[in-house]
Design an enzyme around this catalytic site. Structure first.
Site, PDB file in Angstrom:
ATOM      1  N   ASP A  77       0.810  -1.303   0.102  1.00  0.00           N
ATOM      2  CA  ASP A  77      -0.300  -0.163   0.034  1.00  0.00           C
ATOM      3  C   ASP A  77       0.785   1.277  -0.070  1.00  0.00           C
ATOM      4  OD1 ASP A  77       0.669  -0.568   2.530  1.00  0.00           O
ATOM      5  OD2 ASP A  77      -1.156  -1.099   3.310  1.00  0.00           O
TER       6      ASP A  77
ATOM      7  N   GLU B 219      -5.655   3.340   3.591  1.00  0.00           N
ATOM      8  CA  GLU B 219      -6.234   4.070   4.847  1.00  0.00           C
ATOM      9  C   GLU B 219      -7.569   4.745   4.575  1.00  0.00           C
ATOM     10  OE1 GLU B 219      -4.824   3.820   7.676  1.00  0.00           O
ATOM     11  OE2 GLU B 219      -2.809   3.205   7.287  1.00  0.00           O
TER      12      GLU B 219
END
Length: 373
Positions: free
Chosen positions: A69, A128
């Site tokens: 990520d 997130e």
């Protein structure tokens, strides 16, 4: 890559954290590193602010995916690093700078020392929020190179460097964001009977919603509702006309989130009547549980033992990860990488030990070699 090069990349990435789907500098930086390693066996696709890099194997029978990520958090950094974030109120406080660095380190070695199978490196934005895994998974770019299996890591501040951890089955919980807005009637503090106070309504609601967990769910069905932020009113001598609650729902059972939302909405309707107000809810980003397939976890554990990396059985956690959306469709697993930080994830002073970078690269490369056999 040696430790010095890994450290340099991590620190450069640490200085440019960006929020979900805003990772423009990050994408450019990673692309520059990939281009510097590119050979005729390397293919690249861009998807929004993410990147897909496929490395052709020597005699491919399948494609193995490895995901990293990319985004940071809306947190003001409070470390004393000389490589602090240069972006105001932005920080890599969840270790995604580590994740990308490890992926680049693994990529360089796989290009130099190819394995039999194809490897797809997935640089995914917006973990997130609002959640990049599912739309990336559904994209044409991803579908064209869809891997047969995939895995990922996440740094673990509480584990020592040299230790990794995972488990068969549930690793991370099902999660949903929670935003609740109250609209009543404001007024002068001296005349409460002429107003509908949303500070009182929202405060009472927080207390009542906790009874959903304690009285509406099976005690053996773990779940939590947390309100992390509350806003109401503008001045001390006026009754608040509006209020806003921001929180999260987390469950170990995917069906339980639906039950909680149904109960929340019934509670809202009752509060609208009893507090003479209007209440609306937005569930924001919803992440499916990270569920590890046992055969992959077994292979991973044996591989770590063979490479003198300490393996520890993990406990299921109420943390959330949108990687669960990928594992829902593609078999694989996620594991924790120990980084021995005195401060935890999402903390403004998170300080992962950079010695863990080499351990991360070693653990991923050895796993790729095992999966290709």
């Amino acid at each position: 890559m040696d430790r010095k090069e890994l450290q340099e990349i991590r620190r450069e990435l640490h200085q440019i954290p960006e929020l979900g789907f805003q990772e423009f500098k990050t994408q450019q930086y990673v692309m520059e590193k990939v281009e510097s390693m590119k050979t005729d066996r390397v293919s690249i696709k861009l998807w929004r602010t993410g990147i897909l890099v496929k490395i052709d194997g020597l005699s491919p029978g399948k494609t193995i995916g490895y995901r990293s990520d990319m985004d940071g958090l809306p947190i003001t950094e409070a470390t004393d690093f000389d490589f602090q974030s240069t972006h105001d109120a932005r920080m890599h406080a969840c270790g995604h700078d580590f994740h990308m660095t490890i992926a680049l380190g693994v990529m360089k070695q796989i290009i130099t020392e190819p394995i039999n199978d194809d490897v797809l490196f997935i640089f995914q934005p917006a973990e997130e929020g609002p959640g990049g895994a599912l739309p990336m998974l559904q994209s044409d770019e991803f579908r064209q190179w869809k891997p047969d299996c995939l895995f990922a890591l996440h740094i673990a501040p509480e584990l020592p460097v040299g230790t990794v951890s995972s488990r068969e089955g549930l690793l991370f919980a099902n999660t949903s964001e929670l935003f609740i807005d109250f609209k009543g009637l404001g007024g002068h503090a001296a005349y409460p009977h002429l107003s509908h106070d949303m500070t009182v309504a929202a405060s009472s609601f927080i207390v009542q919603m906790q009874q959903i967990i304690s009285r509406s769910l099976n005690p053996l069905d773990s779940a939590v509702i947390t309100v992390g932020k509350m806003e109401s009113g503008f001045v001390q001598n006026a009754i608040a006309e509006t209020a806003r609650l921001e929180g999260t729902i987390r469950t170990l059972n995917p069906e339980t989130i639906g039950i909680i939302k149904e109960k929340l909405e019934k509670l809202m309707r009752g509060f609208e009547i009893s507090h003479d107000c209007r209440i609306t809810v937005d569930y924001g980003a919803n992440y499916y549980q990270v569920y590890n397939q046992g055969n992959y976890v077994d292979l991973f554990q044996k591989t770590m033992d063979e490479n003198d990396i300490t393996y520890k059985e993990a406990n299921a956690a109420m943390t959330g990860e949108d990687f669960g959306d990928m594992l829902r469709e593609i078999p694989g697993f996620m594991f924790w990488l120990g980084v021995d930080s005195p401060y935890g994830l999402h903390h403004a002073k998170l300080n992962p030990n950079e010695d863990a970078l080499e351990i991360g690269v070693k653990s991923v490369i050895s796993t790729l070699k095992t999966l290709t056999n």
